[in-house]
Design an enzyme around this catalytic site. Structure first.
Site, PDB file in Angstrom:
ATOM      1  CB  CYS A  76      -0.916  -0.009   1.220  1.00  0.00           C
ATOM      2  SG  CYS A  76      -1.854   1.523   1.400  1.00  0.00           S
ATOM      3  CG  HIS A 113      -4.003  -1.041   4.725  1.00  0.00           C
ATOM      4  ND1 HIS A 113      -3.578  -0.421   3.562  1.00  0.00           N
ATOM      5  CD2 HIS A 113      -4.758  -2.099   4.329  1.00  0.00           C
ATOM      6  CE1 HIS A 113      -4.053  -1.091   2.519  1.00  0.00           C
ATOM      7  NE2 HIS A 113      -4.766  -2.110   2.950  1.00  0.00           N
ATOM      8  CG  HIS A 158      -7.297   7.470  -0.079  1.00  0.00           C
ATOM      9  ND1 HIS A 158      -7.697   6.153  -0.235  1.00  0.00           N
ATOM     10  CD2 HIS A 158      -7.335   8.005  -1.320  1.00  0.00           C
ATOM     11  CE1 HIS A 158      -7.939   5.904  -1.506  1.00  0.00           C
ATOM     12  NE2 HIS A 158      -7.741   7.013  -2.198  1.00  0.00           N
TER      13      HIS A 158
HETATM   14 ZN   LIG Z   1      -2.417   1.198   3.579  1.00  0.00          ZN
END
Ligand SMILES: [Zn+2]
Length: 361
Positions: free
Chosen positions: A88, A134, A187
Site C-alpha cells: 500500500c 490501513h 483516504h
Molecule cells: Zn495502507
C-alpha cells in the site's frame, strides 16, 4: 465565558523525491515528520498541461452541447490499482518499505497525487490520508481525528484557492470497490478545478436566480428552513449541523449535511462548527453502515462556494453530500439509460422512507 479550546494541530511540509508537496497535520508537537527525506528513486514528474486547455491526452475540453467542461486524463491509465495490502503506497514508510509518506507514522497527511487528473496550471489533485491504519475506515475515526481532518480540508482549501487558476476546491472521499476505489487505505482527495464543475455551476445559477426572484432571498437558507419545518426527512442534527435526505433525492440513500449558520466554504466555519462536525458526521456514516449491516459503499462530496466570485460566495452555503450506491443488501444502483443517457434520475426509494430507515439504523 467561552470554553477553553484544547485543540492543537502542528503543520509541517516538505517535498517528495519528485518535487511533489507533502503536508503533515500532527496532533502532537515536535515529531519532526517533515524532516524525514524521501529517498526513493522516483522519475521526474511530467510537465503539467499547458494553458489554456492542455495537450491532447491531458487537459480540459469544452462540451458545447452540454455547456460543461470535460477532463481528459489518459496519462494516468497506469496508476496503482488495488495493490496487495503489503504494498500500500498510503502506509507510513518503515520496515524497509518506502511509500508515498516518508515518515514512520502520521496522523493526517496530504500530498500531491502522483497520478493526477489535473495538474498545475490547470488545477491540482491532492490525496489526504485520514489515518496510518490501513484497515480502518472514516467511520472508525475518533472525533479528535475528524477534527484534524477538518483542519486539513480548511488548510488545503485556502492553499488551493490561492493558486492563480483555481475556480473551485473540491474535497471528497470515495469508499468501497463498488464505487471504483483503487486503494483500500482510508483516504480522500482534494481537487482544485480550473472551472466550476457542472453540479456546482448549476447550484450557483439556481441560487442567483432564486435571489432575483425572491427579493434577495437565499435559496439555501430557505431550503434548510423548509427541511427543519417539515422534519420528516431529517436524519440527525446537533447544535451546529443538520443532516437530511433531500426532498428530490437521486440516490437510494443520500444525505446532505449543512451547518446551521450559512457560510460559503470550510475556511469560513467557526471553531464551534468545526468541533461539532465530527460527532455528527460519524453518526451519519455509522447509519449508512448500519443500513445493510455491512460497510456501505459511499461518496462524500463537499460543495464549496466558487473562488474569486463575491456574489456567488455571498449566496452559497457550504455543505456535504453523502450518497450510497447500495439500494438493497445485494443490489447496487447503476446509472443506466435514463441517468447516463438523459441525465434524468429515477430513484427506487422514497426519500422520506430512506430518512426513516437511516434514523432507525
Ligand atoms: Zn495502507
Amino acid at each position: 465565558m467561552s470554553p477553553v479550546r484544547t485543540l492543537s494541530i502542528w503543520k509541517s511540509s516538505t517535498t517528495l523525491a519528485d518535487g511533489r508537496e507533502i503536508v503533515y497535520f500532527d496532533e502532537a508537537p515536535g515529531l519532526g515528520r517533515a524532516t524525514v527525506a524521501d529517498t526513493r528513486p522516483l522519475p521526474p514528474r511530467p510537465p503539467g498541461p499547458a494553458l489554456p486547455y492542455g495537450r491532447p491526452d491531458w487537459g480540459i475540453r469544452w462540451d458545447a452541447l452540454a455547456g460543461e467542461w470535460v477532463v481528459i486524463a489518459a496519462a494516468r491509465q497506469d496508476r496503482t490499482f488495488l495493490p496487495p495490502a503489503d504494498q500500500c503506497p498510503l502506509d507510513p514508510s518503515g520496515l524497509g518499505r518506502l511509500t508515498e509518506i516518508p515518515a514512520d507514522s502520521y496522523d493526517v497527511v496530504v500530498f500531491e497525487n502522483r497520478f493526477p487528473s489535473l495538474a498545475e496550471p490547470l488545477g491540482r489533485c491532492e490525496v489526504v490520508c485520514f489515518t496510518p491504519d490501513h484497515d480502518a475506515s472514516f467511520a472508525a475515526l475518533s472525533p479528535r481525528r475528524v477534527r484534524t481532518v477538518v483542519e486539513a480540508w480548511v488548510d488545503r482549501t485556502e492553499a488551493l484557492s490561492a493558486l492563480p487558476g483555481t475556480r473551485q476546491v473540491y474535497c471528497f472521499e470515495n469508499r468501497g470497490e463498488e464505487i471504483g476505489v483503487t486503494l483500500h487505505h482510508p483516504h480522500g482527495q482534494i481537487y482544485a478545478f480550473p472551472f466550476l464543475a457542472p453540479r456546482l455551476a448549476q447550484m450557483v445559477a439556481q441560487a442567483g436566480a432564486y435571489a432575483r426572484e425572491h427579493d434577495g432571498g437565499n435559496l439555501f437558507d430557505d431550503l434548510v428552513a423548509a427541511e427543519l419545518a417539515a422534519g420528516i426527512r431529517i436524519v440527525t442534527r446537533n447544535e451546529h449541523w443538520i443532516a437530511f435526505v433531500p426532498e428530490a433525492a437521486r440516490w437510494p440513500y443520500e444525505v446532505r449535511i449543512f451547518p446551521a449558520a450559512r457560510v460559503p466554504d470550510l475556511p469560513a466555519l467557526g471553531q464551534e462548527a468545526r468541533d461539532a462536525f465530527g460527532p455528527l458526521y460519524l453518526d451519519v456514516l455509522r447509519r449508512f453502515d448500519g443500513l445493510f449491516g455491512r460497510p456501505a459503499p459511499y461518496i462524500a462530496a463537499w460543495f464549496q462556494a466558487p473562488v474569486r466570485d463575491p456574489e456567488a460566495r455571498g449566496q452559497f452555503a457550504v455543505h456535504l453530500q453523502v450518497l450510497s450506491v447500495r439500494r438493497a443488501p445485494d443490489k447496487l444502483k447503476y446509472l443506466a439509460g435514463t441517468e447516463s443517457g438523459m441525465g434524468e434520475w429515477i430513484n427506487d426509494i422514497v426519500p422520506e422512507e430512506a430518512a426513516q430507515r437511516l434514523r432507525e439504523a
